[in-house]
Scaffold this active site. Structure first.
Site, PDB file in Angstrom:
ATOM      1  CB  SER A 259      -0.778  -0.129   1.060  1.00 10.35           C
ATOM      2  OG  SER A 259      -1.505   1.032   1.513  1.00 10.35           O
TER       3      SER A 259
ATOM      4  CE1 TYR B  48      -4.215  -3.176   5.662  1.00  8.16           C
ATOM      5  CE2 TYR B  48      -3.615  -0.750   5.371  1.00  8.16           C
ATOM      6  CZ  TYR B  48      -4.033  -2.253   4.964  1.00  8.16           C
ATOM      7  OH  TYR B  48      -4.015  -2.112   3.447  1.00  8.16           O
TER       8      TYR B  48
ATOM      9  CE  LYS C  55      -1.548  -4.580   3.327  1.00  9.11           C
ATOM     10  NZ  LYS C  55      -1.993  -5.849   2.835  1.00  9.11           N
TER      11      LYS C  55
HETATM   12  P1  NAD Z   1     -11.116  -7.110   1.007  1.00  9.07           P
HETATM   13  O1  NAD Z   1     -11.370  -7.027   2.380  1.00  9.07           O
HETATM   14  O2  NAD Z   1     -12.549  -6.677   0.280  1.00  9.07           O
HETATM   15  O3  NAD Z   1     -10.618  -8.301   0.445  1.00  9.07           O
HETATM   16  C1  NAD Z   1      -9.834  -9.074   1.478  1.00  9.07           C
HETATM   17  C2  NAD Z   1     -10.240 -10.519   1.249  1.00  9.07           C
HETATM   18  O4  NAD Z   1      -9.453 -11.409   2.119  1.00  9.07           O
HETATM   19  C3  NAD Z   1     -11.699 -10.784   1.918  1.00  9.07           C
HETATM   20  O5  NAD Z   1     -12.838 -11.438   1.108  1.00  9.07           O
HETATM   21  C4  NAD Z   1     -11.538 -11.430   3.181  1.00  9.07           C
HETATM   22  O6  NAD Z   1     -12.646 -12.132   3.392  1.00  9.07           O
HETATM   23  C5  NAD Z   1     -10.260 -12.302   2.906  1.00  9.07           C
HETATM   24  N1  NAD Z   1      -9.423 -12.692   3.945  1.00  9.07           N
HETATM   25  C6  NAD Z   1      -8.746 -11.675   5.001  1.00  9.07           C
HETATM   26  N2  NAD Z   1      -8.227 -12.636   5.796  1.00  9.07           N
HETATM   27  C7  NAD Z   1      -8.340 -13.873   5.467  1.00  9.07           C
HETATM   28  C8  NAD Z   1      -7.635 -15.066   5.843  1.00  9.07           C
HETATM   29  N3  NAD Z   1      -6.789 -15.136   7.052  1.00  9.07           N
HETATM   30  N4  NAD Z   1      -7.897 -16.217   5.137  1.00  9.07           N
HETATM   31  C9  NAD Z   1      -8.612 -16.254   4.059  1.00  9.07           C
HETATM   32  N5  NAD Z   1      -9.104 -14.999   3.462  1.00  9.07           N
HETATM   33  C10 NAD Z   1      -9.049 -13.876   4.226  1.00  9.07           C
HETATM   34  O7  NAD Z   1      -9.985  -6.120   0.626  1.00  9.07           O
HETATM   35  P2  NAD Z   1      -9.494  -5.479  -0.525  1.00  9.07           P
HETATM   36  O8  NAD Z   1      -9.819  -3.970  -0.679  1.00  9.07           O
HETATM   37  O9  NAD Z   1      -9.894  -6.141  -1.805  1.00  9.07           O
HETATM   38  O10 NAD Z   1      -7.883  -5.324  -0.275  1.00  9.07           O
HETATM   39  C11 NAD Z   1      -7.044  -6.497  -0.916  1.00  9.07           C
HETATM   40  C12 NAD Z   1      -5.794  -6.356  -0.540  1.00  9.07           C
HETATM   41  O11 NAD Z   1      -5.181  -4.857  -1.001  1.00  9.07           O
HETATM   42  C13 NAD Z   1      -5.640  -6.211   1.168  1.00  9.07           C
HETATM   43  O12 NAD Z   1      -4.123  -6.860   1.480  1.00  9.07           O
HETATM   44  C14 NAD Z   1      -5.344  -4.705   1.537  1.00  9.07           C
HETATM   45  O13 NAD Z   1      -4.626  -4.564   2.519  1.00  9.07           O
HETATM   46  C15 NAD Z   1      -4.643  -4.400   0.069  1.00  9.07           C
HETATM   47  N6  NAD Z   1      -4.967  -2.957  -0.056  1.00  9.07           N
HETATM   48  C16 NAD Z   1      -6.105  -2.472  -0.199  1.00  9.07           C
HETATM   49  C17 NAD Z   1      -6.429  -0.982  -0.515  1.00  9.07           C
HETATM   50  C18 NAD Z   1      -7.640  -0.527  -0.493  1.00  9.07           C
HETATM   51  O14 NAD Z   1      -8.104   0.940  -0.520  1.00  9.07           O
HETATM   52  N7  NAD Z   1      -8.787  -1.455  -0.945  1.00  9.07           N
HETATM   53  C19 NAD Z   1      -5.337  -0.130  -0.555  1.00  9.07           C
HETATM   54  C20 NAD Z   1      -3.954  -0.520  -0.256  1.00  9.07           C
HETATM   55  C21 NAD Z   1      -3.739  -2.007  -0.113  1.00  9.07           C
END
Ligand code: NAD
Ligand code: UDP
Length: 340
Positions: A124, A149, A153
């Site tokens: 991120s 959090y 990362k």
């Molecule tokens: P999201 O919460 O929609 O998707 C994450 C998925 O992982 C969910 O479906 C959840 O059920 C699953 N999950 C979490 N822990 C788990 C585990 N231990 N075992 C199995 N499944 C698990 O989030 P997103 O927005 O799609 O983000 C995806 C990745 O991108 C994450 O790592 C997040 O930190 C990173 N990220 C997101 C953003 C944002 O703004 N959306 C920005 C920067 C980084």
């Protein structure tokens, strides 16, 4: 290639599953549905015409992971699964470290034991903290994390770098530093499904437009930006999903390269203010958003946008979809999406 997509039912994961399949790969979804719903698989099926393989379980569970890796012959992994709420991570640090770090360690262990060749990690732009320069290049220093959090990362990037350095060139990895993913698939069949009250601007704005929330609060209009509101680099989730395909394919193609770990910004390179984003939404949909200006949200920075030149030069990827397109797609999804 057979690609394990952890968190493949989540916001970014579900869009990446679609792009992977459309690029000719075989996505295998692994999710525990802690922040997503199984119904998203119906949307994926409607887009692709078939339902990808799903393994329901937790990627901090080595017994479950072993069963998945023994059943599937995984060529590459895209690891989205993580908890992602900054505020919650301050309240429950161990839950965040256990989930986000534990899952990465266990998955890398599996990857090494099963000859996986490529690993893409969701990092991120938060790793840059308050940036010293704009746009932000990958060479900008990482700043001490201000939340567990954010720390997961930074630590995650380091674990990946150290592990792939010792993997004898078989396993290669990239960390993608996302800026602000927004939007939804243009079909309106999949999109973001925030559980509870959204923290992020675009989901909150969508629910305000839909009448589920009465007023959007703009967090501060006294930042040192042209209109006083915060500036971010909003990237369409389909563009972001495609960046994962480009990254994976480059990792598979780079088997002779001495570089085992790379970091890329994934953003548009363009900063947009909160007020500009609201104005763009109002223009493309004709809907007026009721908003008030409140105080700054603790921990927010004034401006953050990517220098995306490295990924453009090395992976030939760049964002193609506009902010207007992202907001139109998010609105289409908001109108179609299942009610919580
Ligand atoms: P999201 O919460 O929609 O998707 C994450 C998925 O992982 C969910 O479906 C959840 O059920 C699953 N999950 C979490 N822990 C788990 C585990 N231990 N075992 C199995 N499944 C698990 O989030 P997103 O927005 O799609 O983000 C995806 C990745 O991108 C994450 O790592 C997040 O930190 C990173 N990220 C997101 C953003 C944002 O703004 N959306 C920005 C920067 C980084
Ligand atoms: N923001 C806002 N009102 C909201 C949510 C967010 O004004 O209800 C602002 C926030 O202060 C920041 C920008 O919108 O300037 C993007 O915030 P978001 O939470 O979407 O992403 P972040 O950049 O914090 O990860």
């Amino acid at each position: 290639m057979k690609i394990l997509v952890t968190g493949g039912a989540g916001f970014i994961g579900s869009h990446t599953v679609v792009e992977l399949a459309q690029a000719g790969h075989t996505p295998i979804i692994l999710d525990n549905f802690s922040n997503s719903r199984p119904s998203i698989l119906d949307g994926i099926k409607d887009i692709l015409g078939y339902r990808p393989t799903l393994h329901t379980g937790d990627c901090t569970n080595p017994v479950f992971l072993t069963s998945v890796f023994e059943r599937e012959h995984i060529d590459g992994i895209i690891h989205f699964a993580a908890l992602k709420a900054v505020g919650e991570s301050l309240e429950q640090p161990l839950r965040y470290y256990r989930n986000n770090i534990g899952s990465l360690v266990d998955l890398l262990d599996m990857a090494l034991h099963h000859g996986v060749r490529a690993f893409v990690f969701s990092s991120s732009a938060t790793v840059y903290g308050t940036p010293d320069m704009l746009p932000i290049p990958e060479t900008a220093p990482r700043k001490p994390a201000t939340s567990p959090y954010g720390n997961t990362k930074q630590i995650g990037e380091d674990i990946l770098r150290d592990t792939t350095a010792m993997a004898n060139g078989i396993l290669r990895s990239s960390a993608l530093r996302y800026f602000n993913p927004i939007g939804a698939h243009p079909s309106g069949l999949i999109g973001e499904l925030p559980l509870g009250t959204p923290n992020n601007l675009v989901p909150y704005l969508m629910q305000t437009a839909a009448g589920k929330r009465t007023t959007l609060t703009v967090f501060g209009n006294d930042y040192p930006t042209p209109d006083g509101t915060g500036i971010r680099d909003f990237i369409h989730v389909v563009d972001l999903a495609q960046a994962h395909i480009s990254t994976l394919e480059s990792l598979f193609a780079a088997q002779e390269s001495p570089e085992t770990f790379t970091v890329y910004n994934v953003g548009t390179g363009k900063g947009t203010s909160v007020k500009e984003l609201i104005g763009t939404f109002e223009r493309v949909t004709g809907i007026t958003i009721p908003y008030t200006v409140g105080s700054r949200r603790p921990g927010d920075i004034a401006a953050c946008y990517a220098d995306p030149q490295k990924i453009k030069k090395e992976l030939k990827w760049e964002a193609k979809l506009s902010l207007a397109q992202a907001l139109e797609d998010a609105w289409r999804w908001q109108q179609n999406s299942p009610k919580p």
